[in-house]
Design a protein around this motif. Sequence first.
Motif, PDB file in Angstrom:
ATOM      1  N   ALA A  82      18.605 -30.899 -51.660  1.00  0.00           N
ATOM      2  CA  ALA A  82      17.865 -29.746 -51.159  1.00  0.00           C
ATOM      3  C   ALA A  82      17.036 -30.123 -49.933  1.00  0.00           C
ATOM      4  O   ALA A  82      16.948 -29.357 -48.967  1.00  0.00           O
ATOM      5  CB  ALA A  82      16.973 -29.170 -52.252  1.00  0.00           C
ATOM      6  N   VAL A 101      13.736 -21.282 -59.174  1.00  0.00           N
ATOM      7  CA  VAL A 101      15.135 -21.339 -59.593  1.00  0.00           C
ATOM      8  C   VAL A 101      15.367 -20.312 -60.699  1.00  0.00           C
ATOM      9  O   VAL A 101      14.446 -19.962 -61.448  1.00  0.00           O
ATOM     10  CB  VAL A 101      15.532 -22.746 -60.080  1.00  0.00           C
ATOM     11  N   GLN A 146      13.521 -27.560 -56.074  1.00  0.00           N
ATOM     12  CA  GLN A 146      13.164 -26.260 -55.508  1.00  0.00           C
ATOM     13  C   GLN A 146      14.321 -25.669 -54.698  1.00  0.00           C
ATOM     14  O   GLN A 146      15.076 -26.389 -54.044  1.00  0.00           O
ATOM     15  CB  GLN A 146      11.928 -26.400 -54.609  1.00  0.00           C
ATOM     16  N   ALA A 147      14.436 -24.352 -54.776  1.00  0.00           N
ATOM     17  CA  ALA A 147      15.461 -23.661 -53.995  1.00  0.00           C
ATOM     18  C   ALA A 147      15.121 -23.727 -52.512  1.00  0.00           C
ATOM     19  O   ALA A 147      13.972 -23.953 -52.130  1.00  0.00           O
ATOM     20  CB  ALA A 147      15.556 -22.209 -54.444  1.00  0.00           C
ATOM     21  N   PRO A 218      18.536 -16.955 -50.245  1.00  0.00           N
ATOM     22  CA  PRO A 218      18.822 -18.310 -50.729  1.00  0.00           C
ATOM     23  C   PRO A 218      19.990 -18.919 -49.973  1.00  0.00           C
ATOM     24  O   PRO A 218      20.989 -18.257 -49.703  1.00  0.00           O
ATOM     25  CB  PRO A 218      19.158 -18.093 -52.205  1.00  0.00           C
ATOM     26  N   THR A 222      21.120 -24.000 -53.194  1.00  0.00           N
ATOM     27  CA  THR A 222      20.381 -23.233 -54.187  1.00  0.00           C
ATOM     28  C   THR A 222      21.327 -22.697 -55.261  1.00  0.00           C
ATOM     29  O   THR A 222      22.408 -22.197 -54.953  1.00  0.00           O
ATOM     30  CB  THR A 222      19.645 -22.064 -53.502  1.00  0.00           C
ATOM     31  N   SER A 228      26.256 -21.982 -57.691  1.00  0.00           N
ATOM     32  CA  SER A 228      25.457 -22.215 -56.490  1.00  0.00           C
ATOM     33  C   SER A 228      25.804 -21.199 -55.418  1.00  0.00           C
ATOM     34  O   SER A 228      26.936 -20.707 -55.351  1.00  0.00           O
ATOM     35  CB  SER A 228      25.710 -23.627 -55.949  1.00  0.00           C
TER      36      SER A 228
END
Length: 260
Positions: A82, A101, A146-147, A218, A222, A228
Amino acid sequence: MTREELLYNAWLTELNTRLGRYIVRLIDEAGRHPDDASSFPLEELETSLSEDLTELAKAIAEKAARRSNPQPPLDLATDDTALQAALAYAAMDLPVVPGAVWHEGRFVDPITGEPVTRVALQPADTATTDLAQVREWWDTPTRRGQAVLAVVGPKLGAVSIPLSLTERLVRHPWFTTRPTPVVQIPDLPIAFVLYRPPTPPSLVTDHVRLVDEGTTIPLPPTAVGTDSVGWWTSPEQTGNTLLTGQELADLIHSIEGQQA
């Protein structure tokens, strides 16, 4: 209700409205004289509706399949995937913020595992392309899950389009030589096309909806549920560049003109 669910419901509402207009049109056709002309061919309307209804059937089937499968335990990322993605997007001048998330039907903070009411874990107006700030937000083991959220605003524009139009867009000869990033979110019958502002009025059509400023989108890697977020067209395929709003508008009008 999540933002993705709101977008899905908005699309359903628009489709329902168009279906109602189609029924009214059929009633009109029944009483129309053969010599009467229509400004919008019935065949074109039927083709457009059939494509959207097909996408709706696919989305419903996918949702049903997902509900039959239990959600896995929350798995916090321990690698820097990420972080590297966020740094790459920031280097492209795409403003980003860290996000929650999706887990077991709700958004949770990947650091605490607690439910949250907002997808973005930082205010959308703090979205940044500053690499040092991006590292601060993502570069610790507890924050790597974390996204990665892009924020629509002065530096980034986005429109949502049906998947049927997305397929025609990415296959268009002009697009294959001058592409722009296109995001696919699981369970949504639409894709998000990214571009550089400003936004020309001609960009918005019956099939193209403008994403409001301040909205978060997103980006890969993510996760949404067990899947995903993915790319129809990745930044690497575009040379890390975006079309301008006017270029995208011209391309979409060309595609819609070919279908007419």
